[in-house]
Design a protein around this motif. Structure first.
Motif, PDB file in Angstrom:
ATOM      1  N   SER A 107      17.003  77.322  -5.432  1.00 54.65           N
ATOM      2  CA  SER A 107      16.253  78.565  -5.184  1.00 54.65           C
ATOM      3  C   SER A 107      15.054  78.734  -6.111  1.00 54.65           C
ATOM      4  CB  SER A 107      17.178  79.768  -5.311  1.00 54.65           C
ATOM      5  OG  SER A 107      17.786  79.735  -6.590  1.00 54.65           O
ATOM      6  N   LYS A 108      14.974  77.937  -7.172  1.00 53.72           N
ATOM      7  CA  LYS A 108      13.833  78.083  -8.095  1.00 53.72           C
ATOM      8  C   LYS A 108      12.514  77.657  -7.445  1.00 53.72           C
ATOM      9  CE  LYS A 108      14.748  73.737 -10.644  1.00 53.72           C
ATOM     10  NZ  LYS A 108      16.107  73.443 -10.173  1.00 53.72           N
ATOM     11  N   TYR A 109      12.599  76.997  -6.293  1.00 56.09           N
ATOM     12  CA  TYR A 109      11.367  76.582  -5.602  1.00 56.09           C
ATOM     13  C   TYR A 109      10.952  77.565  -4.512  1.00 56.09           C
ATOM     14  CZ  TYR A 109      12.192  72.369  -8.205  1.00 56.09           C
ATOM     15  OH  TYR A 109      12.398  71.495  -9.235  1.00 56.09           O
ATOM     16  N   VAL A 110      11.637  78.712  -4.507  1.00 50.31           N
ATOM     17  CA  VAL A 110      11.303  79.724  -3.512  1.00 50.31           C
ATOM     18  C   VAL A 110      10.916  81.003  -4.230  1.00 50.31           C
ATOM     19  CG1 VAL A 110      12.238  81.153  -1.645  1.00 50.31           C
ATOM     20  CG2 VAL A 110      12.741  78.715  -1.725  1.00 50.31           C
ATOM     21  N   ASN A 111       9.844  81.612  -3.734  1.00 54.29           N
ATOM     22  CA  ASN A 111       9.340  82.838  -4.340  1.00 54.29           C
ATOM     23  C   ASN A 111       9.396  83.923  -3.277  1.00 54.29           C
ATOM     24  OD1 ASN A 111       8.016  84.613  -5.956  1.00 54.29           O
ATOM     25  ND2 ASN A 111       6.399  83.169  -6.549  1.00 54.29           N
ATOM     26  N   GLY A 112      10.421  84.765  -3.326  1.00 54.71           N
ATOM     27  CA  GLY A 112      10.582  85.780  -2.282  1.00 54.71           C
ATOM     28  C   GLY A 112      10.915  85.109  -0.959  1.00 54.71           C
ATOM     29  N   THR A 113      10.017  85.257   0.032  1.00 52.57           N
ATOM     30  CA  THR A 113      10.289  84.658   1.349  1.00 52.57           C
ATOM     31  C   THR A 113       9.443  83.404   1.565  1.00 52.57           C
ATOM     32  OG1 THR A 113       8.542  86.019   2.302  1.00 52.57           O
ATOM     33  CG2 THR A 113      10.793  86.892   2.419  1.00 52.57           C
TER      34      THR A 113
END
Length: 198
Positions: A55-61
């Motif tokens: 999830s660290k490679y996702v920013n919000g949506t």
């Protein structure tokens, strides 16, 4: 049949391909952009990115492309995983758009950064945006703020620009200023119109 009137537009990192794509569009050419398509697909694949890379490679949506990019460039196996997931989807979308464009029976460009590296596309004609390697490196460092070492690593991940130049049907030279580049693009568009005179 897709790609009947397609011309692959390609180049190297920081050779000015996006600028050329914009100039071609201004000169009335239609351009399908593989990068835009890949961004759309990646943004639709947030769940997959979380499952695969965390999830660290996702920013919000949205997928944090800069962060993910840095990670995959230093992890070849991750790069392979991402490409294996994205490429078939990108290709299917490009093919769909290409079939629509072929109906006009006039050339259009498909902006494919790794056209020669991946050779997944059955496109006969190609145009390369050419910049000598030293200028390419200088522009890339200036644009992205990377160190020389990091920049060379990114550039080395692609086929050398001189090799692409030799494989291309046409070359758009971007080794000088914008005015020169505009002329190069206009001449290229004229050539295409000449060949495909209706």
């Amino acid at each position: 049949m897709a790609y009947e009137y397609a011309i692959a537009l390609t180049g190297g990192i920081a050779t000015g391909k996006s600028t050329v794509a914009s100039l071609l569009a201004l000169n009335g050419m239609r351009v399908i952009d593989a990068d835009t398509i890949s961004h759309e697909i990646l943004d639709d694949s947030v769940e997959w990115v979380i499952e695969t890379f965390g999830s660290k490679y996702v920013n919000g949506t949205k997928v944090d492309r800069t962060k993910l990019g840095s990670y995959i460039f230093s992890h070849p196996a991750a790069k392979k995983t991402l490409e294996a997931y994205l490429h078939p989807k990108i290709q299917a979308e490009i093919e769909k758009r290409s079939e629509k464009q072929d109906k006009f029976q006039f050339p259009y460009l498909i902006d494919i950064p790794l056209f020669f590296e991946n050779s997944n596309y059955d496109i006969k004609e190609s145009v390369v945006v050419y910049t000598p390697e030293d200028i390419q490196l200088e522009r890339f460092m200036k644009r992205n703020g990377y160190s020389e070492e990091e920049s060379l690593k990114r550039i080395a991940s692609q086929m050398p620009i001189d090799e692409k130049k030799n494989k291309a049907t046409w070359i758009i030279d971007n080794s000088k200023n914008l005015k020169h580049l505009q002329n190069e693009v206009e001449q290229f568009v004229e050539k295409i119109k000449e060949i495909y005179k209706k």
